[in-house]
Design a protein around this motif. Structure first.
Motif, PDB file in Angstrom:
ATOM      1  N   GLU A 141       0.825  -1.203   0.000  1.00 64.03           N
ATOM      2  CA  GLU A 141       0.000   0.000   0.000  1.00 64.03           C
ATOM      3  C   GLU A 141       0.862   1.258   0.000  1.00 64.03           C
ATOM      4  O   GLU A 141       0.576   2.227  -0.703  1.00 64.03           O
ATOM      5  N   ASN A 142       1.922   1.236   0.819  1.00 65.80           N
ATOM      6  CA  ASN A 142       2.810   2.392   0.894  1.00 65.80           C
ATOM      7  C   ASN A 142       3.527   2.625  -0.433  1.00 65.80           C
ATOM      8  O   ASN A 142       3.709   3.761  -0.863  1.00 65.80           O
ATOM      9  N   TYR A 143       3.937   1.518  -1.070  1.00 63.67           N
ATOM     10  CA  TYR A 143       4.611   1.672  -2.361  1.00 63.67           C
ATOM     11  C   TYR A 143       3.648   2.265  -3.394  1.00 63.67           C
ATOM     12  O   TYR A 143       4.021   3.142  -4.175  1.00 63.67           O
ATOM     13  N   ALA A 144       2.409   1.799  -3.387  1.00 61.72           N
ATOM     14  CA  ALA A 144       1.415   2.325  -4.328  1.00 61.72           C
ATOM     15  C   ALA A 144       1.201   3.817  -4.097  1.00 61.72           C
ATOM     16  O   ALA A 144       1.089   4.610  -5.041  1.00 61.72           O
ATOM     17  N   GLU A 145       1.163   4.218  -2.815  1.00 62.87           N
ATOM     18  CA  GLU A 145       0.978   5.641  -2.504  1.00 62.87           C
ATOM     19  C   GLU A 145       2.200   6.440  -2.936  1.00 62.87           C
ATOM     20  O   GLU A 145       2.083   7.523  -3.491  1.00 62.87           O
ATOM     21  N   TYR A 146       3.392   5.877  -2.687  1.00 62.66           N
ATOM     22  CA  TYR A 146       4.631   6.538  -3.128  1.00 62.66           C
ATOM     23  C   TYR A 146       4.593   6.763  -4.634  1.00 62.66           C
ATOM     24  O   TYR A 146       4.846   7.858  -5.124  1.00 62.66           O
ATOM     25  N   HIS A 147       4.244   5.717  -5.371  1.00 65.24           N
ATOM     26  CA  HIS A 147       4.251   5.791  -6.831  1.00 65.24           C
ATOM     27  C   HIS A 147       3.240   6.823  -7.328  1.00 65.24           C
ATOM     28  O   HIS A 147       3.490   7.544  -8.296  1.00 65.24           O
ATOM     29  N   SER A 148       2.102   6.942  -6.651  1.00 60.85           N
ATOM     30  CA  SER A 148       1.065   7.885  -7.076  1.00 60.85           C
ATOM     31  C   SER A 148       1.478   9.340  -6.857  1.00 60.85           C
ATOM     32  O   SER A 148       0.927  10.242  -7.475  1.00 60.85           O
ATOM     33  N   GLU A 149       2.446   9.575  -5.980  1.00 59.93           N
ATOM     34  CA  GLU A 149       2.890  10.946  -5.701  1.00 59.93           C
ATOM     35  C   GLU A 149       3.975  11.423  -6.665  1.00 59.93           C
ATOM     36  O   GLU A 149       4.342  12.585  -6.657  1.00 59.93           O
ATOM     37  N   LEU A 150       4.488  10.513  -7.502  1.00 52.45           N
ATOM     38  CA  LEU A 150       5.553  10.892  -8.419  1.00 52.45           C
ATOM     39  C   LEU A 150       4.997  11.578  -9.662  1.00 52.45           C
ATOM     40  O   LEU A 150       3.923  11.232 -10.148  1.00 52.45           O
ATOM     41  N   LEU A 178      22.551  15.868 -16.063  1.00 54.23           N
ATOM     42  CA  LEU A 178      22.717  14.984 -14.904  1.00 54.23           C
ATOM     43  C   LEU A 178      22.133  15.614 -13.642  1.00 54.23           C
ATOM     44  O   LEU A 178      21.534  14.936 -12.808  1.00 54.23           O
ATOM     45  N   LYS A 179      22.244  16.956 -13.535  1.00 54.31           N
ATOM     46  CA  LYS A 179      21.700  17.634 -12.347  1.00 54.31           C
ATOM     47  C   LYS A 179      20.187  17.471 -12.249  1.00 54.31           C
ATOM     48  O   LYS A 179      19.635  17.313 -11.159  1.00 54.31           O
ATOM     49  N   GLN A 180      19.490  17.508 -13.404  1.00 54.35           N
ATOM     50  CA  GLN A 180      18.042  17.291 -13.391  1.00 54.35           C
ATOM     51  C   GLN A 180      17.715  15.903 -12.851  1.00 54.35           C
ATOM     52  O   GLN A 180      16.762  15.724 -12.086  1.00 54.35           O
ATOM     53  N   ILE A 181      18.526  14.935 -13.251  1.00 48.67           N
ATOM     54  CA  ILE A 181      18.304  13.562 -12.810  1.00 48.67           C
ATOM     55  C   ILE A 181      18.570  13.428 -11.320  1.00 48.67           C
ATOM     56  O   ILE A 181      17.769  12.849 -10.580  1.00 48.67           O
ATOM     57  N   THR A 182      19.687  13.990 -10.838  1.00 53.29           N
ATOM     58  CA  THR A 182      20.016  13.855  -9.410  1.00 53.29           C
ATOM     59  C   THR A 182      19.008  14.601  -8.537  1.00 53.29           C
ATOM     60  O   THR A 182      18.672  14.140  -7.444  1.00 53.29           O
ATOM     61  N   ASN A 183      18.499  15.738  -9.022  1.00 54.21           N
ATOM     62  CA  ASN A 183      17.458  16.444  -8.269  1.00 54.21           C
ATOM     63  C   ASN A 183      16.191  15.608  -8.175  1.00 54.21           C
ATOM     64  O   ASN A 183      15.554  15.514  -7.124  1.00 54.21           O
ATOM     65  N   ALA A 184      15.822  14.980  -9.295  1.00 55.50           N
ATOM     66  CA  ALA A 184      14.627  14.125  -9.298  1.00 55.50           C
ATOM     67  C   ALA A 184      14.826  12.907  -8.408  1.00 55.50           C
ATOM     68  O   ALA A 184      13.911  12.473  -7.710  1.00 55.50           O
ATOM     69  N   ILE A 185      16.042  12.354  -8.410  1.00 55.84           N
ATOM     70  CA  ILE A 185      16.340  11.214  -7.532  1.00 55.84           C
ATOM     71  C   ILE A 185      16.190  11.622  -6.077  1.00 55.84           C
ATOM     72  O   ILE A 185      15.656  10.879  -5.253  1.00 55.84           O
ATOM     73  N   GLY A 186      16.623  12.843  -5.757  1.00 57.03           N
ATOM     74  CA  GLY A 186      16.462  13.345  -4.393  1.00 57.03           C
ATOM     75  C   GLY A 186      14.994  13.404  -3.992  1.00 57.03           C
ATOM     76  O   GLY A 186      14.633  13.030  -2.868  1.00 57.03           O
ATOM     77  N   ARG A 187      14.150  13.865  -4.921  1.00 56.45           N
ATOM     78  CA  ARG A 187      12.717  13.913  -4.628  1.00 56.45           C
ATOM     79  C   ARG A 187      12.160  12.505  -4.432  1.00 56.45           C
ATOM     80  O   ARG A 187      11.349  12.260  -3.541  1.00 56.45           O
ATOM     81  N   CYS A 188      12.601  11.571  -5.274  1.00 53.18           N
ATOM     82  CA  CYS A 188      12.156  10.174  -5.140  1.00 53.18           C
ATOM     83  C   CYS A 188      12.595   9.592  -3.801  1.00 53.18           C
ATOM     84  O   CYS A 188      11.826   8.893  -3.145  1.00 53.18           O
ATOM     85  N   HIS A 189      13.831   9.879  -3.402  1.00 48.87           N
ATOM     86  CA  HIS A 189      14.334   9.419  -2.098  1.00 48.87           C
ATOM     87  C   HIS A 189      13.391   9.842  -0.983  1.00 48.87           C
ATOM     88  O   HIS A 189      13.015   9.049  -0.123  1.00 48.87           O
ATOM     89  N   ARG A 190      13.046  11.144  -1.004  1.00 46.93           N
ATOM     90  CA  ARG A 190      12.212  11.667   0.079  1.00 46.93           C
ATOM     91  C   ARG A 190      10.831  11.024   0.073  1.00 46.93           C
ATOM     92  O   ARG A 190      10.299  10.661   1.122  1.00 46.93           O
ATOM     93  N   LYS A 191      10.250  10.878  -1.107  1.00 42.54           N
ATOM     94  CA  LYS A 191       8.907  10.289  -1.178  1.00 42.54           C
ATOM     95  C   LYS A 191       8.948   8.797  -0.845  1.00 42.54           C
ATOM     96  O   LYS A 191       8.072   8.282  -0.147  1.00 42.54           O
ATOM     97  N   PHE A 192       9.951   8.120  -1.335  1.00 40.99           N
ATOM     98  CA  PHE A 192      10.119   6.691  -1.071  1.00 40.99           C
ATOM     99  C   PHE A 192      10.330   6.448   0.423  1.00 40.99           C
ATOM    100  O   PHE A 192       9.662   5.631   1.041  1.00 40.99           O
ATOM    101  N   GLY A 193      11.245   7.226   1.014  1.00 38.89           N
ATOM    102  CA  GLY A 193      11.513   7.064   2.438  1.00 38.89           C
ATOM    103  C   GLY A 193      10.324   7.404   3.289  1.00 38.89           C
ATOM    104  O   GLY A 193       9.999   6.704   4.244  1.00 38.89           O
ATOM    105  N   GLY A 194       9.642   8.495   2.926  1.00 39.83           N
ATOM    106  CA  GLY A 194       8.480   8.919   3.713  1.00 39.83           C
ATOM    107  C   GLY A 194       7.379   7.886   3.705  1.00 39.83           C
ATOM    108  O   GLY A 194       6.705   7.676   4.710  1.00 39.83           O
ATOM    109  N   GLN A 195       7.194   7.189   2.583  1.00 39.58           N
ATOM    110  CA  GLN A 195       6.129   6.193   2.501  1.00 39.58           C
ATOM    111  C   GLN A 195       6.535   4.866   3.117  1.00 39.58           C
ATOM    112  O   GLN A 195       5.781   4.257   3.857  1.00 39.58           O
ATOM    113  N   LEU A 196       7.759   4.392   2.812  1.00 42.35           N
ATOM    114  CA  LEU A 196       8.130   3.051   3.216  1.00 42.35           C
ATOM    115  C   LEU A 196       8.722   2.971   4.616  1.00 42.35           C
ATOM    116  O   LEU A 196       8.667   1.934   5.257  1.00 42.35           O
TER     117      LEU A 196
END
Length: 199
Positions: A141-150, A178-196
């Protein structure tokens, strides 16, 4: 677009909240612009690693949208006050997550770059989850919520990270800096960590 024109200036906050709640989404951004100062104030007061202005604004929009959609007209609180408190809570969560991530990176939280091909499968196979079906269900459920926030861009990056791509490979494949990618990865980290990890 001019969000300060007469069309919007003539409407009070509560009217615009009702319009957004009634799926009149064009009123969301002009309403958000009235309170974007809350986001910039928090940005000045807090430092979050790999968090640029676009990240702050995106977080602000997400929190503001949730505030608008949950706004209860029967309570004696303004949308501004609700958003300010909700965003403050979100920033505190992000700060805590950043600190926890630094302290526990080698223990509880692994980076996206090091995740195996099927990240969910790997987490489900952890001993603490194998013997507890309820935790496995919560994880799904948490993963599904994480994915929906991306955003679509973040989903593209997240799926590639889960499949073993390196940030440089993703940048090349998507034709991005590369900076666009690393910034997006940072956002994913936060959303992934917050959910899981419930931080």
């Amino acid at each position: 677009m001019n969000y300060k024109g007469e069309k919007y200036k003539s409407l009070d906050d509560e009217t615009m909240v009702k319009l957004v709640q009634d799926n009149q989404i064009k009123y969301f951004e002009p309403l958000f612009q009235r309170y974007i100062g809350v986001v910039f104030k928090s940005q000045r007061e807090h430092h979050l690693k790999h968090f640029d202005t676009d990240d702050w604004i995106q977080e602000g929009r997400i929190v503001f949208y949730k505030s608008v959609m949950s706004f209860d007209f029967t309570r004696h609180v303004t949308i501004g006050a609700l958003f300010k408190q909700s965003f403050s809570n979100r920033v505190c969560s992000l700060v805590r997550f950043n600190l926890a991530f630094k302290r526990k990176a080698d223990q509880e939280v692994c980076s996206f770059e090091s995740l195996p091909e099927n990240a969910l499968k790997a987490y489900k196979e952890r001993p603490s989850l194998v013997h507890d079906p309820s935790k496995s269900l919560i994880l799904k459920e948490n993963y599904a919520e994480y994915h929906s926030e991306l955003s679509k861009f973040e989903k593209d990056i997240s799926s590639r990270l889960f499949n073993g791509y390196k940030p440089s490979d993703i940048a090349e494949e998507l034709g991005c800096e590369l900076k666009q990618i690393t910034n997006a990865i940072g956002r994913c980290h936060r959303k992934f960590g917050g959910q899981l990890f419930d931080v």
